[in-house]
Design a protein around this motif. Structure first.
Motif, short mmCIF file in Angstrom:
data_model
loop_
_atom_site.label_atom_id
_atom_site.label_comp_id
_atom_site.label_asym_id
_atom_site.label_seq_id
_atom_site.Cartn_x
_atom_site.Cartn_y
_atom_site.Cartn_z
N VAL A 1 0.83 -1.21 0.00
CA VAL A 1 0.00 0.00 0.00
C VAL A 1 0.86 1.26 0.00
N ALA A 2 1.94 1.27 0.82
CA ALA A 2 2.80 2.46 0.91
C ALA A 2 3.41 2.80 -0.44
N THR A 3 3.91 1.78 -1.15
CA THR A 3 4.54 2.06 -2.44
C THR A 3 3.49 2.33 -3.52
N LEU A 4 2.35 1.66 -3.44
CA LEU A 4 1.25 1.95 -4.37
C LEU A 4 0.81 3.40 -4.22
N THR A 5 0.67 3.84 -2.97
CA THR A 5 0.25 5.22 -2.70
C THR A 5 1.29 6.21 -3.21
N ALA A 6 2.57 5.91 -2.96
CA ALA A 6 3.64 6.80 -3.45
C ALA A 6 3.61 6.90 -4.96
N GLY A 7 3.42 5.76 -5.65
CA GLY A 7 3.35 5.79 -7.11
C GLY A 7 2.14 6.54 -7.62
N SER A 8 0.99 6.39 -6.92
CA SER A 8 -0.23 7.05 -7.37
C SER A 8 -0.18 8.56 -7.15
N LYS A 9 0.61 9.02 -6.16
CA LYS A 9 0.71 10.45 -5.87
C LYS A 9 1.82 11.13 -6.66
N PHE A 10 2.96 10.44 -6.80
CA PHE A 10 4.15 11.11 -7.33
C PHE A 10 4.77 10.42 -8.54
#
Length: 427
Positions: free
Chosen positions: A41-50
């Motif tokens: 989730v942390a890396t998915l979120t980072a990819g989706s934001k930035f």
């Protein structure tokens, strides 16, 4: 290649040892345990934001975890002591912190792991039992698999789960068709506007927390117990975290290509992975969405299984060492009374939390204690690996000290942020 064997440290010929790739084991267990739904989730979120802007942080975080686990493994092999026995030489304060931490962490993590393992099953079988029933079932299955303390079973299951994760998570990244020029640009260190917390979370959250310290116990279970296994341990550890890095890079690709580029939001927490399966359904057909949910389950349940086994070994050592028992006392080892006591603690009291909407006090204490575990590990390894607690040939050099020092500073920053969130409730 010459290797040292068993407990007597005698050299064996190349013909008497297995090929290096077949010696890989405890590192695979660390990788399977450490890469849970939270990391995805942390890396998915980072990819989706930035997009790919934080790819460098993923790589850096992987290198940091290699250094931390190598340090824990090196201490265990060089001294014949467990990590907790090493901590005790630094002062009683280590036990005063670790004892409450492992007790509170266990009950909260137990409930979290059971729920995380149940969530994809609810999505896969919407007509089946509800979340609590699935969660309790996952806890009971994990309990049954580790009760006897058979490390070989855990290792084989982890190999299976890591294989499933590789097919599903990396498969999702391949389907997303990564933009290679953008990926190369993401290797240049920079912090996007408003992305400091995400950067720290990605770099600090790759591949586990307390399970890093459990590595030495899995080395012991594997039978790697002397300095002669040092080279094999380093290969094992490096290969495991290369695999971990592949998983988190794959999730960053999925976030960047499927979500960031299309401006799609998929929610927060573990439900973000359910949302991602819906996106895969829409883009590539129901089969791929279901397959990803299966990988989500494998990631979550492998973490549950690894913790049920490895952290129970840590607790057994903590309790036995604190009571002054001999190192070979069976109560302190896999399948012993203290080990089984913690397996029970992880499973049954944790189930009660599944029926509480907001067990605020316990979760608050969990957040406070947990926020300082990684800096605690980095700083104590600096203390252990630079003194006569370790034979001179296995002590840290300048490079090792710089890496662990940077780790400690980064994890202090991450810990301070987590502590702030836990105390204030601001997320």
């Amino acid at each position: 290649m010459s290797q040292r064997d068993g407990d007597n440290g005698t050299a064996t010929s190349t013909d008497e040892v297995k090929p290096r790739w077949r010696l890989v084991g405890p590192g695979l267990v660390v990788a399977g345990t450490g890469v849970g739904a939270g990391d995805l989730v942390a890396t998915l979120t980072a990819g989706s934001k930035f997009g790919y802007a934080l790819l460098w942080a993923v790589v850096l975080g992987t290198l940091f975890k290699i250094a931390l686990v190598e340090g824990a493994g090196r201490f265990s092999l060089a001294t014949g002591r467990t990590i907790f026995q090493g901590w005790q030489t630094l002062g009683r304060w280590t036990g005063w912190y670790f004892g409450p931490y492992i007790v509170i962490w266990g009950i909260v993590y137990g409930a979290t792991a059971m729920s995380s393992s149940a969530l994809p099953l609810v999505a896969l079988f919407p007509e089946g039992p509800d979340l609590k029933v699935w969660a309790i079932s996952m806890g009971l299955i994990g309990f049954a698999l580790v009760w006897l303390g058979r490390y070989g079973i855990v290792e084989k299951l982890m190999a299976l789960f890591v294989g499933i994760m590789f097919v599903t998570v990396v498969g999702a990244a391949v389907l997303a068709t990564p933009n290679l020029p953008d990926m190369v640009g993401g290797l240049v260190p920079r912090i996007p506007d408003g992305g400091l917390v995400n950067t720290l979370a990605v770099a600090g959250g790759v591949g586990g927390t307390i399970t890093l310290a459990a590595y030495g116990y899995w080395l012991r279970e594997k039978g790697w117990s002397t300095p002669g296994w040092m080279k094999v341990m380093r290969i094992d550890n490096s290969m495991a975290y290369v695999m971990t890095g592949i998983f988190v890079v794959a999730m960053l690709i999925v976030g960047a290509e499927l979500l960031y580029s299309s401006n799609i939001a998929v929610g927060s927490g573990d439900k973000a992975l359910i949302g991602l399966s819906d996106v895969l359904d829409d883009r590539y057909g129901e089969f791929f969405g279901k397959l990803f949910l299966f990988g989500f389950w494998a990631s979550s349940f492998s973490s549950l299984l690894g913790v049920w086994h490895g952290v129970s070994l840590m607790f057994a050592d903590y309790l036995g060492t604190s009571r002054g028992l001999a190192k070979d006392d069976p109560r302190m080892h896999s399948g012993g009374a203290y080990y089984r006591g913690y397996v029970l603690w992880l499973t049954f009291p944790s189930m009660a939390l599944l029926f509480l909407d907001e067990p605020v006090a316990i979760i608050l204490a969990y957040g406070v204690l947990g926020s300082i575990f990684m800096p605690f590990l980095a700083l104590t390894l600096l203390g252990l690996l630079n003194t006569d607690r370790v034979p001179r040939e296995w002590r840290n050099g300048l490079f090792g000290n710089v890496v662990l020092g940077v780790c400690a500073l980064m994890f202090l920053a991450v810990g301070a942020n987590e502590l702030y969130k836990a105390v204030t409730g601001v997320f």
